[in-house]
Design a protein around this motif. Structure first.
Motif, PDB file in Angstrom:
ATOM      1  N   SER A   9     -11.223 -17.554  56.718  1.00 58.76           N
ATOM      2  CA  SER A   9     -10.370 -17.245  55.568  1.00 58.76           C
ATOM      3  C   SER A   9      -9.679 -15.906  55.791  1.00 58.76           C
ATOM      4  O   SER A   9     -10.074 -15.116  56.646  1.00 58.76           O
ATOM      5  N   ALA A  10      -8.656 -15.658  54.977  1.00 62.15           N
ATOM      6  CA  ALA A  10      -7.914 -14.397  55.070  1.00 62.15           C
ATOM      7  C   ALA A  10      -7.205 -14.146  53.749  1.00 62.15           C
ATOM      8  O   ALA A  10      -6.938 -15.074  52.975  1.00 62.15           O
ATOM      9  N   PHE A  11      -6.884 -12.881  53.514  1.00 61.43           N
ATOM     10  CA  PHE A  11      -6.193 -12.470  52.298  1.00 61.43           C
ATOM     11  C   PHE A  11      -5.128 -11.453  52.660  1.00 61.43           C
ATOM     12  O   PHE A  11      -5.298 -10.630  53.564  1.00 61.43           O
ATOM     13  N   GLY A  12      -4.005 -11.495  51.953  1.00 61.46           N
ATOM     14  CA  GLY A  12      -2.952 -10.499  52.145  1.00 61.46           C
ATOM     15  C   GLY A  12      -2.230 -10.243  50.846  1.00 61.46           C
ATOM     16  O   GLY A  12      -2.176 -11.102  49.964  1.00 61.46           O
ATOM     17  N   ARG A  13      -1.678  -9.063  50.715  1.00 59.48           N
ATOM     18  CA  ARG A  13      -0.917  -8.733  49.505  1.00 59.48           C
ATOM     19  C   ARG A  13       0.232  -7.810  49.864  1.00 59.48           C
ATOM     20  O   ARG A  13       0.216  -7.138  50.901  1.00 59.48           O
ATOM     21  N   VAL A  14       1.236  -7.771  49.008  1.00 62.35           N
ATOM     22  CA  VAL A  14       2.351  -6.837  49.135  1.00 62.35           C
ATOM     23  C   VAL A  14       2.452  -6.071  47.830  1.00 62.35           C
ATOM     24  O   VAL A  14       2.499  -6.678  46.746  1.00 62.35           O
ATOM     25  N   MET A  15       2.472  -4.736  47.920  1.00 66.69           N
ATOM     26  CA  MET A  15       2.586  -3.892  46.734  1.00 66.69           C
ATOM     27  C   MET A  15       3.931  -3.207  46.716  1.00 66.69           C
ATOM     28  O   MET A  15       4.646  -3.160  47.725  1.00 66.69           O
ATOM     29  N   ARG A  16       4.265  -2.660  45.569  1.00 70.29           N
ATOM     30  CA  ARG A  16       5.485  -1.850  45.476  1.00 70.29           C
ATOM     31  C   ARG A  16       5.313  -0.608  46.341  1.00 70.29           C
ATOM     32  O   ARG A  16       4.213  -0.056  46.454  1.00 70.29           O
ATOM     33  N   PRO A  17       6.401  -0.126  46.957  1.00 68.49           N
ATOM     34  CA  PRO A  17       6.293   1.009  47.877  1.00 68.49           C
ATOM     35  C   PRO A  17       5.684   2.259  47.249  1.00 68.49           C
ATOM     36  O   PRO A  17       5.017   3.034  47.919  1.00 68.49           O
ATOM     37  N   GLN A  18       5.905   2.471  45.945  1.00 65.03           N
ATOM     38  CA  GLN A  18       5.391   3.682  45.326  1.00 65.03           C
ATOM     39  C   GLN A  18       3.911   3.590  44.997  1.00 65.03           C
ATOM     40  O   GLN A  18       3.338   4.505  44.413  1.00 65.03           O
ATOM     41  N   GLY A  19       3.270   2.476  45.347  1.00 62.65           N
ATOM     42  CA  GLY A  19       1.830   2.383  45.197  1.00 62.65           C
ATOM     43  C   GLY A  19       1.343   1.986  43.830  1.00 62.65           C
ATOM     44  O   GLY A  19       0.178   2.181  43.502  1.00 62.65           O
ATOM     45  N   VAL A  20       2.224   1.425  42.986  1.00 61.71           N
ATOM     46  CA  VAL A  20       1.765   0.917  41.703  1.00 61.71           C
ATOM     47  C   VAL A  20       0.704  -0.147  41.957  1.00 61.71           C
ATOM     48  O   VAL A  20       0.872  -1.015  42.805  1.00 61.71           O
ATOM     49  N   ALA A  21      -0.404  -0.080  41.230  1.00 58.90           N
ATOM     50  CA  ALA A  21      -1.544  -0.962  41.507  1.00 58.90           C
ATOM     51  C   ALA A  21      -1.334  -2.372  40.964  1.00 58.90           C
ATOM     52  O   ALA A  21      -2.194  -2.944  40.312  1.00 58.90           O
ATOM     53  N   LEU A  22      -0.159  -2.923  41.220  1.00 55.96           N
ATOM     54  CA  LEU A  22       0.148  -4.298  40.849  1.00 55.96           C
ATOM     55  C   LEU A  22       0.772  -4.980  42.060  1.00 55.96           C
ATOM     56  O   LEU A  22       1.751  -4.480  42.614  1.00 55.96           O
ATOM     57  N   PRO A  23       0.217  -6.085  42.497  1.00 56.51           N
ATOM     58  CA  PRO A  23       0.807  -6.759  43.654  1.00 56.51           C
ATOM     59  C   PRO A  23       2.114  -7.442  43.294  1.00 56.51           C
ATOM     60  O   PRO A  23       2.221  -8.076  42.244  1.00 56.51           O
ATOM     61  N   ILE A  24       3.108  -7.290  44.153  1.00 55.46           N
ATOM     62  CA  ILE A  24       4.305  -8.117  44.028  1.00 55.46           C
ATOM     63  C   ILE A  24       3.916  -9.570  44.270  1.00 55.46           C
ATOM     64  O   ILE A  24       4.379 -10.485  43.594  1.00 55.46           O
ATOM     65  N   LEU A  25       3.012  -9.741  45.226  1.00 58.67           N
ATOM     66  CA  LEU A  25       2.563 -11.073  45.602  1.00 58.67           C
ATOM     67  C   LEU A  25       1.260 -10.925  46.371  1.00 58.67           C
ATOM     68  O   LEU A  25       1.065  -9.966  47.110  1.00 58.67           O
ATOM     69  N   HIS A  31      11.387 -15.328  48.745  1.00 56.43           N
ATOM     70  CA  HIS A  31      11.583 -14.911  50.132  1.00 56.43           C
ATOM     71  C   HIS A  31      10.286 -14.363  50.719  1.00 56.43           C
ATOM     72  O   HIS A  31       9.877 -14.738  51.823  1.00 56.43           O
ATOM     73  N   LEU A  32       9.625 -13.512  49.952  1.00 62.39           N
ATOM     74  CA  LEU A  32       8.433 -12.846  50.444  1.00 62.39           C
ATOM     75  C   LEU A  32       7.261 -13.810  50.608  1.00 62.39           C
ATOM     76  O   LEU A  32       6.445 -13.656  51.528  1.00 62.39           O
ATOM     77  N   SER A  33       7.180 -14.823  49.748  1.00 64.97           N
ATOM     78  CA  SER A  33       6.035 -15.724  49.775  1.00 64.97           C
ATOM     79  C   SER A  33       5.904 -16.455  51.108  1.00 64.97           C
ATOM     80  O   SER A  33       4.794 -16.639  51.616  1.00 64.97           O
ATOM     81  N   GLY A  34       7.042 -16.872  51.677  1.00 61.04           N
ATOM     82  CA  GLY A  34       6.983 -17.551  52.964  1.00 61.04           C
ATOM     83  C   GLY A  34       6.532 -16.634  54.076  1.00 61.04           C
ATOM     84  O   GLY A  34       5.759 -17.039  54.963  1.00 61.04           O
ATOM     85  N   VAL A  35       6.989 -15.393  54.039  1.00 59.98           N
ATOM     86  CA  VAL A  35       6.606 -14.412  55.060  1.00 59.98           C
ATOM     87  C   VAL A  35       5.115 -14.098  54.960  1.00 59.98           C
ATOM     88  O   VAL A  35       4.391 -14.095  55.965  1.00 59.98           O
ATOM     89  N   LEU A  36       4.644 -13.838  53.737  1.00 61.55           N
ATOM     90  CA  LEU A  36       3.236 -13.494  53.549  1.00 61.55           C
ATOM     91  C   LEU A  36       2.340 -14.687  53.860  1.00 61.55           C
ATOM     92  O   LEU A  36       1.284 -14.530  54.482  1.00 61.55           O
ATOM     93  N   LEU A  37       2.748 -15.885  53.456  1.00 60.10           N
ATOM     94  CA  LEU A  37       1.943 -17.069  53.741  1.00 60.10           C
ATOM     95  C   LEU A  37       1.756 -17.257  55.241  1.00 60.10           C
ATOM     96  O   LEU A  37       0.635 -17.514  55.705  1.00 60.10           O
ATOM     97  N   GLU A  38       2.820 -17.130  55.995  1.00 60.51           N
ATOM     98  CA  GLU A  38       2.714 -17.306  57.443  1.00 60.51           C
ATOM     99  C   GLU A  38       1.766 -16.271  58.045  1.00 60.51           C
ATOM    100  O   GLU A  38       0.928 -16.590  58.893  1.00 60.51           O
ATOM    101  N   GLU A  39       1.872 -15.037  57.586  1.00 63.42           N
ATOM    102  CA  GLU A  39       1.001 -13.973  58.095  1.00 63.42           C
ATOM    103  C   GLU A  39      -0.471 -14.273  57.828  1.00 63.42           C
ATOM    104  O   GLU A  39      -1.326 -14.136  58.710  1.00 63.42           O
ATOM    105  N   VAL A  40      -0.783 -14.707  56.601  1.00 65.85           N
ATOM    106  CA  VAL A  40      -2.175 -14.928  56.219  1.00 65.85           C
ATOM    107  C   VAL A  40      -2.722 -16.203  56.860  1.00 65.85           C
ATOM    108  O   VAL A  40      -3.878 -16.230  57.314  1.00 65.85           O
ATOM    109  N   VAL A  41      -1.922 -17.271  56.925  1.00 63.62           N
ATOM    110  CA  VAL A  41      -2.380 -18.506  57.556  1.00 63.62           C
ATOM    111  C   VAL A  41      -2.677 -18.273  59.036  1.00 63.62           C
ATOM    112  O   VAL A  41      -3.719 -18.720  59.552  1.00 63.62           O
ATOM    113  N   ILE A  42      -1.793 -17.586  59.734  1.00 63.88           N
ATOM    114  CA  ILE A  42      -2.014 -17.322  61.163  1.00 63.88           C
ATOM    115  C   ILE A  42      -3.278 -16.488  61.359  1.00 63.88           C
ATOM    116  O   ILE A  42      -4.072 -16.738  62.280  1.00 63.88           O
TER     117      ILE A  42
END
Length: 315
Positions: A199-215, A289-300
């Motif tokens: 298994s694997a997990f990944g997240r993308v946050m706002r650049p300023q470090g707000v503790a809420l994931p974009i995805l 747009h981001l979901s496809g990029v993040l999904l590929e990263e985490v699946v691989i």
């Protein structure tokens, strides 16, 4: 004051404008917690780390609570152990301990990775996985990882114990299906890892470090030579309540983990997942747009881990 008995600590008189609750009760068993919750004047709530609940009460985002029931001294809720069938993670185990646990990192690495990204070090030392789930936010990191790992929640009530699929715990954003006056979240039963599973997990946050994931995205995968034998995917926030991305999973099942599968998965995201724009997170279009990029990263990442040796072999 004897530590073997409940201790109720009353705050200042009701004329104090900073009063947010009347009673704070420390309990030492699930039965005692259920009794206090069911008999206390409304509203009464259980509290563990309190990193979400207490802040929301103090900021006026949650109604004042008459009685807070501290469940962090209940031994059963602090267990983290492996049985023959599953890994049990107690609801009151701090997420910092989960992130560092060798057992979790082997059997449920996505959960360890998710817990390692919740807040900062001080928050992780207090926050619990049970609180992360009970808060019922559709992009809670720990919850998304548990969902992909097909975890079951153990719930205790005045009527007894039961195991619930994780999806059954949510009614809407920030709305748990648990009856917090009569039920306690005991912990999570996570299936043990078998050969060629990972298994694997990944997240993308706002650049300023707000503790809420974009995805965020969690993946559990099982391979049969070069074929994806089975896969579970959770993407958040992708709706009012967390759900597995079943159509996205179908894009991989029975296929090689290649660009054709990823193209089908991206198409499935577009057709079946409804992202919305959020001023605190990102626009819906950017999330697509981001979901496809993040999904590929985490699946691989998960796919590559399916060939890693077991704990015994590694030693």
């Amino acid at each position: 004051m004897s530590p073997s008995k409940s201790a109720a600590v009353k705050r200042k008189e009701s004329t104090d404008p900073m009063r947010f609750w009347n009673n704070y009760v420390l309990v030492y068993s699930i039965e005692e917690a259920l009794h206090v919750l069911s008999s206390a004047p409304e509203p009464a709530l259980p509290v563990a780390g309190g990193t979400d609940l207490l802040l929301e009460i103090q900021q006026g985002e949650h109604e004042p609570v008459h009685t807070l029931v501290d469940i962090t001294h209940i031994p059963e809720l602090k267990r983290l152990e492996e049985s023959k069938e599953y890994l049990f993670i107690g609801a009151a185990v701090p997420v910092s301990q989960i992130a560092e646990s060798p057992l979790v990192r082997y059997h449920a690495l996505a959960v360890a990775e998710a817990c390692g990204q919740i807040g900062g070090p001080q928050v992780r030392n207090s926050a619990t996985l049970g609180g992360n789930v009970a808060h019922a936010l559709p992009a809670a990191d720990g919850m998304i990882a548990l969902l992909a790992l097909d975890a079951r929640a153990e719930v205790a009530s005045l009527e007894g114990r039961r195991l619930e699929p994780l999806e059954n715990l949510f009614k809407g954003p920030g709305q748990t299906a648990l009856d917090l006056r009569r039920e306690i979240l005991v912990g999570f039963h996570v299936p043990l890892r078998r050969p060629y599973q990972a298994s694997a997990f990944g997240r993308v946050m706002r650049p300023q470090g707000v503790a809420l994931p974009i995805l965020n995205t969690a993946v559990w995968i099982e391979r049969d030579e070069d074929i994806v034998k089975d896969i579970r995917i959770a993407i958040g926030p992708s709706g009012p309540v967390p759900r597995r991305a079943v159509a996205v999973e179908d894009a991989f099942k029975g296929r090689q983990c290649d660009e054709k599968a990823f193209a089908l998965a991206r198409q499935a995201i577009r057709e079946t997942i409804r992202f919305r724009s959020s001023p605190m997170r990102a626009s819906a279009e950017y999330r697509y747009h981001l979901s496809g990029v993040l999904l590929e990263e985490v699946v691989i990442k998960a796919w590559q881990r399916t060939l890693e040796p077991s704990v015994v072999e590694a030693v």
